[in-house]
Design a protein around this motif. Sequence first.
Motif, PDB file in Angstrom:
ATOM      1  N   ASN A  62     116.892  15.731  83.843  1.00  0.00           N
ATOM      2  CA  ASN A  62     116.287  16.260  82.757  1.00  0.00           C
ATOM      3  C   ASN A  62     116.412  17.890  82.663  1.00  0.00           C
ATOM      4  N   ARG A  63     116.566  18.383  83.566  1.00  0.00           N
ATOM      5  CA  ARG A  63     116.589  19.900  83.781  1.00  0.00           C
ATOM      6  C   ARG A  63     117.871  20.423  83.271  1.00  0.00           C
ATOM      7  N   GLN A  64     119.185  19.489  83.655  1.00  0.00           N
ATOM      8  CA  GLN A  64     120.215  19.757  83.025  1.00  0.00           C
ATOM      9  C   GLN A  64     120.408  19.508  81.490  1.00  0.00           C
ATOM     10  N   ILE A  65     119.852  18.437  81.225  1.00  0.00           N
ATOM     11  CA  ILE A  65     119.585  18.266  79.716  1.00  0.00           C
ATOM     12  C   ILE A  65     119.190  19.475  79.055  1.00  0.00           C
ATOM     13  N   LEU A  66     117.998  19.877  79.464  1.00  0.00           N
ATOM     14  CA  LEU A  66     117.311  21.295  78.721  1.00  0.00           C
ATOM     15  C   LEU A  66     118.206  22.235  78.621  1.00  0.00           C
ATOM     16  N   ALA A  67     118.962  22.567  79.815  1.00  0.00           N
ATOM     17  CA  ALA A  67     119.956  23.613  79.804  1.00  0.00           C
ATOM     18  C   ALA A  67     121.153  23.448  79.029  1.00  0.00           C
ATOM     19  N   ASP A  68     121.583  22.343  79.062  1.00  0.00           N
ATOM     20  CA  ASP A  68     122.609  21.821  77.995  1.00  0.00           C
ATOM     21  C   ASP A  68     122.219  22.120  76.667  1.00  0.00           C
ATOM     22  N   TRP A  69     121.098  21.673  76.425  1.00  0.00           N
ATOM     23  CA  TRP A  69     120.714  21.572  75.071  1.00  0.00           C
ATOM     24  C   TRP A  69     120.532  22.968  74.635  1.00  0.00           C
ATOM     25  N   LEU A  70     120.212  23.855  75.230  1.00  0.00           N
ATOM     26  CA  LEU A  70     119.861  25.384  74.826  1.00  0.00           C
ATOM     27  C   LEU A  70     121.121  25.974  74.504  1.00  0.00           C
ATOM     28  N   GLU A  71     122.082  25.599  75.183  1.00  0.00           N
ATOM     29  CA  GLU A  71     123.443  26.161  74.779  1.00  0.00           C
ATOM     30  C   GLU A  71     124.212  25.537  73.575  1.00  0.00           C
ATOM     31  N   LEU A  72     123.941  24.164  73.527  1.00  0.00           N
ATOM     32  CA  LEU A  72     124.653  23.281  72.451  1.00  0.00           C
ATOM     33  C   LEU A  72     123.805  23.642  71.070  1.00  0.00           C
ATOM     34  N   SER A  73     122.603  23.831  71.005  1.00  0.00           N
ATOM     35  CA  SER A  73     121.711  24.132  69.800  1.00  0.00           C
ATOM     36  C   SER A  73     122.288  25.173  68.872  1.00  0.00           C
ATOM     37  N   GLU A  74     122.831  26.085  70.020  1.00  0.00           N
ATOM     38  CA  GLU A  74     123.380  27.539  69.212  1.00  0.00           C
ATOM     39  C   GLU A  74     124.734  27.104  68.453  1.00  0.00           C
ATOM     40  N   GLN A  75     125.355  26.139  68.763  1.00  0.00           N
ATOM     41  CA  GLN A  75     126.701  25.810  67.997  1.00  0.00           C
ATOM     42  C   GLN A  75     126.604  24.895  66.979  1.00  0.00           C
ATOM     43  N   ILE A  76     125.492  24.308  66.649  1.00  0.00           N
ATOM     44  CA  ILE A  76     125.260  23.201  65.833  1.00  0.00           C
ATOM     45  C   ILE A  76     125.025  23.817  64.459  1.00  0.00           C
ATOM     46  N   ASN A  77     125.785  23.422  63.252  1.00  0.00           N
ATOM     47  CA  ASN A  77     125.418  23.660  62.097  1.00  0.00           C
ATOM     48  C   ASN A  77     125.123  22.350  61.376  1.00  0.00           C
TER      49      ASN A  77
END
Length: 549
Positions: free
Chosen positions: A476-491
């Motif tokens: 779950n912690r890894q999901i949160l960390a990855d989602w933080l990065e990924l959300s910046e790239q989503i259009n």
Amino acid sequence: MHKAELDGYLGKFLNNRYLIRELIGKGGMGRVYLAEDAAKGGMPVAVKILSLSLDNQQISQRFAREIFIGAQLGRKSKHIARVLSYGITEDKVPFYVMEYLQGTNLKTVIRSKSLSISKILDIIYQICLGLQCAHQGINLKGEIYPVLHRDIKPENIFISEDSKETESICQVENPKSEIVKILDFGIAKFLTERAGMTLTESFIGSLPYCSPEHMEGRKLMDVRSDIYSLGVLMFEMLTGKHPFYMKDNSFGNWYQAHKFQMPPKLKEVNPDVQIPRELQELVMKCLAKEVKNRPENVGKVLEVLGRIKQQQNGDFFNAATFKNTSNVQNSSSSTQLVPATLISEKICLQKTWPSNKPIALICFPHILQSTQGNIPTFWAMLPKKEIESFTKQINATEFIFQKKNLHPVLLWVTVLCDNKFNLTRWLSYFLDMKDAKSQKIVQTLAKTGYYHLLLFALENPQKCEQVVTLTLSASNRQILADWLELSEQINPVLSLNESKNILRVEYEKRKPGIINNLVEIQKKQRINFRELLDKTLSKFMRVMSRPII
């Protein structure tokens, strides 16, 4: 230092960005240089370049592994040296860039001065936090793989004098200016062969600090191999001497020592130092020849260290007590062991329902400010009878999101059930990842690894009725960390409301599976409890049947 004419990198730029200034270290796999990052105003960085003379498949694989592990773990823990970037030189030689550390390694510290017990505990504690984060694992192809360091020794422990630390997600904040960091994951090993990054099996390591099973080349080593190396390190810090004396440095002699020679008592080696009895016992347990006799994970070591420091002066990060308040957790959380209460739950119990929130069955997240930093909390208002039913609760935490075409939104779900599953309450909240406040909440959750759930009664919202502390699994912690990065790239193609509706449908689909998992976990715990009870009663009856003398 080598002369410029003998080193073709000095004074040159790598990738038109990193200006190589000085050779500061050289090891088996490459050279380390002090460099300036031109893209960041000449900020000092360290650059490690693979040695041309060792340009073979196995060494290249080790180098790639070091980059991969350092990039992930360094972002998660400030107690692991961070990899910032990587690339290839004009000569097709791989390199990577890491944070430049000012200070000294532990080997120099041990040799140059004697350390107080308080200082030793401080250093060991921070080493353990870094190791714990590595053992909790990294994300590879969507799965979490624990990492074994395999080369814990004084030279790979660095005490940094720089207090300007970047935020990370697997550590307790250290109020002191000195930060302890673990270096060199070049021979680290995933604790599963499915990771797809295995090496040709041969002995690689530092003989004075290797566990017996490491020297034997066992493929099924676990985290207790690192704990053995930690034990050697602690012995050396406390006494100033290695637990085993060798006339020569041969593999055979070191193997005999680690496998069969019993370490001397710490008092015998250094009788002048007053070492707490529990600390002496901890070192000897870590140095146990048999794997099963060592602490089962670094979390157990942290518990003992925290208890010792509290007994001394009570000021050990204010976070030495490890606690799990829930009776049953999500099954994946069993691999996660984090400090569950950095602040007293009494502070939460003193909170009142915010005046700007309606008196209704609602829930919302909130960042709580404390002397230990930001603490994530989740506030919910429920009928008083429900709260009383959840005194012995079964709980789970889920984070639901989808990547394709959706607005970057995360659904945070907390599930509470009574111990007979007669009552279930689903608490959910949407976090818009384009919103700075939501980003901060997700970042804090990933960083701390736990949150406080504050329950307020609908009939009397003036006080908090109950506080539950829930830990997050490593995945779950890894999901949160990855989602933080990924959300910046989503259009996003879809709107926020459309994305929420899609997540609601997914949420409803997952509910039965979440409950089934909790039921299965509770069944297993009941079976384990029954077995423990049977063993206890059997032992009691044997004792009672003995004749009284």
